[in-house]
Scaffold this motif. Structure first.
Motif, short mmCIF file in Angstrom:
data_model
loop_
_atom_site.label_atom_id
_atom_site.label_comp_id
_atom_site.label_asym_id
_atom_site.label_seq_id
_atom_site.Cartn_x
_atom_site.Cartn_y
_atom_site.Cartn_z
N ASN A 1 22.76 -0.47 33.08
CA ASN A 1 23.11 0.71 32.29
C ASN A 1 21.85 1.58 32.19
O ASN A 1 20.73 1.12 32.43
CB ASN A 1 23.74 0.33 30.95
N SER B 1 29.30 -3.16 31.16
CA SER B 1 28.79 -3.38 32.51
C SER B 1 29.52 -4.56 33.17
O SER B 1 29.77 -4.54 34.37
CB SER B 1 27.29 -3.70 32.48
N HIS C 1 22.62 -13.53 24.59
CA HIS C 1 22.23 -13.65 26.00
C HIS C 1 21.62 -15.03 26.26
O HIS C 1 20.97 -15.58 25.38
CB HIS C 1 21.17 -12.61 26.36
N LYS D 1 38.63 -8.14 28.63
CA LYS D 1 38.68 -9.56 28.98
C LYS D 1 40.12 -10.04 29.12
O LYS D 1 40.44 -10.81 30.02
CB LYS D 1 37.89 -10.40 27.97
#
Ligand code: NCC
Length: 277
Positions: free
Chosen positions: A103, A194, A225, A247
Motif C-alpha cells: 500500500n 491488500s 502480524h 473473507k
C-alpha cells in the motif's frame, strides 16, 4: 442476484480482470510522459501463462508455529504484503518472494525505508493507493491518500528494469463492487485490503492459488502480524477495510474443506485462466 454459485462468482471476477495496472496512457499520466516511465511489459505479459501454483501469504500472527514455510516455498510464485519479512520466520512463512504488494504508506512513510530496505529489492513490486470511489485520475494524482507518485517516478528513473507497477484505482473499486454486489449488508466505502487485492491478482496470473492464514485457522490470535508484538483483533476481521465481507466472499470462491482451513490454515482457489464462462 445476490446468491451466486461459485462458478458465477469466478466468472464475474474474470470479467473484471482488465486494466489491472496503470499503463500511463490516460491523463494526467499521459501528459507527463508516464507511458515511457512504466515498465514496457504489463504484469500479465511479464508472467504470461508460466505460473502453475502460487502462494499468497497473509501477514496474520496466526501463521506463527504453522511450519508452512517449506510448502509455501514450493510454489512457482509467492506473493507477500507490505513490510512482511521472511528473515527470522522462514520455518513458518518460507523464504521466497516473487511479488510484493504494497500500500502507498510503505512508499510514503520514511520509517519503511522503501528506497534502501532489502525487502523491496529483487522482487516484482505492485503498489496501490486508496483513491476516492469515483475514480478521477487527475484528482487522485494531485491528492493521493499517501504520496506514492514521487517515490515511484524516482525509482523508475533510477531502476528502469525493475518490474514495478501501480494498480489502477478503477480495478480496486471494481473489486469493491464485487464484494458489495455479493453482500447483503451495506459495506463501508473503503477499498478492500491488500490481502483481497493480492488474492484476486494472483487468481488472474496463476492456475492454482493457495492462500495461507487469510481465513483464520485454529491458530487464530489477536496478534496482528507474525512479525510484531502488536495486538489488535481488528487486523483479522476488519475496521477500515471490509475484511469480514472479503473473507466470506473468498471462502465462497473456494472448494476447500473447513478442516483444511481450520487445521492447516490453507484455502485453495482455482485460477481464472482455465475457467470457461
Ligand atoms: O496489515 P497488513 O495490511 O500489512 O496485512 C496484509 C494483509 O494480510 C491480511 N491480514 C493481516 C493481518 C491479520 N491479522 N489478518 C489478515 O488477514 C489482510 O488481508 C491484509 O491486507 C493493507 O491491507 O495494506 C494493510 O496494511 C497495514 C499497514 O499499512 C502496512 O502493514 C504497513 O505498515 C494497515 N495498517 C495500518 O494502516 C495501521 C492495515 O490496516 C491493512
Amino acid at each position: 442476484v445476490l446468491v451466486r454459485s461459485r462458478r458465477e462468482l469466478l466468472c464475474r471476477l474474470k470479467s473484471q480482470m482488465f486494466g489491472l495496472t496503470l499503463d500511463g496512457r490516460e491523463p494526467p499520466f499521459s501528459v507527463r510522459g508516464w507511458e515511457r516511465l512504466m515498465p514496457r511489459r504489463s504484469l500479465e505479459e511479464l508472467y504470461g501463462a508460466r505460473l502453475n501454483t502460487c502462494a499468497v501469504v497473509a501477514s496474520a500472527g496466526s501463521i506463527l508455529h504453522s511450519g508452512l514455510g517449506e510448502e509455501i516455498d514450493g510454489h512457482d510464485a509467492v506473493l507477500r504484503f507490505n513490510a512482511a519479512p521472511t528473515e527470522g520466520f522462514e520455518n513458518d512463512v518460507g523464504t521466497k518472494t516473487t511479488i510484493r504488494l504494497l500500500n502507498s504508506q510503505i512508499m510514503a512513510q520514511p520509517r519503511h525505508e522503501f528506497n534502501t530496505s532489502a525487502l523491496y529489492r529483487n522482487v516484482t513490486l505492485l503498489a496501490w493507493d486508496p483513491s476516492p470511489y469515483n475514480v478521477d485520475l487527475q484528482r487522485w494524482y494531485e491528492e493521493p491518500d499517501s504520496d506514492l507518485f514521487t517515490p515511484y517516478v524516482e525509482r523508475r528513473q533510477l531502476n528502469p528494469s525493475e518490474p514495478f507497477y501501480i494498480l489502477h484505482p478503477g480495478y480496486i473499486w471494481r473489486l469493491w463492487d464485487l464484494i458489495q454486489g455479493n453482500t447483503i449488508e451495506d459495506i463501508q466505502p473503503n477499498p478492500p485490503s491488500s490481502g483481497f487485492i493480492g488474492i484476486m491478482v494472483m487468481m488472474g496470473l496463476c492456475e492454482t492459488v493457495n492462500v495461507y492464514e487469510y481465513i483464520p485457522s485454529q491458530r487464530q490470535t489477536d496478534q496482528c502480524h507474525y512479525y510484531e508484538d502488536y495486538q489488535d483483533n481488528a487486523c483479522t476481521l476488519g475496521a477500515y477495510h471490509p475484511l469480514i465481507y472479503e473473507k466470506v466472499l473468498v471462502r465462497r470462491m473456494s472448494r476447500t474443506s473447513e478442516r483444511m482451513i481450520k487445521v492447516k490454515g490453507q484455502l485453495t482457489l482455482q485460477g481464472l485462466r482455465k475457467i470457461q464462462c
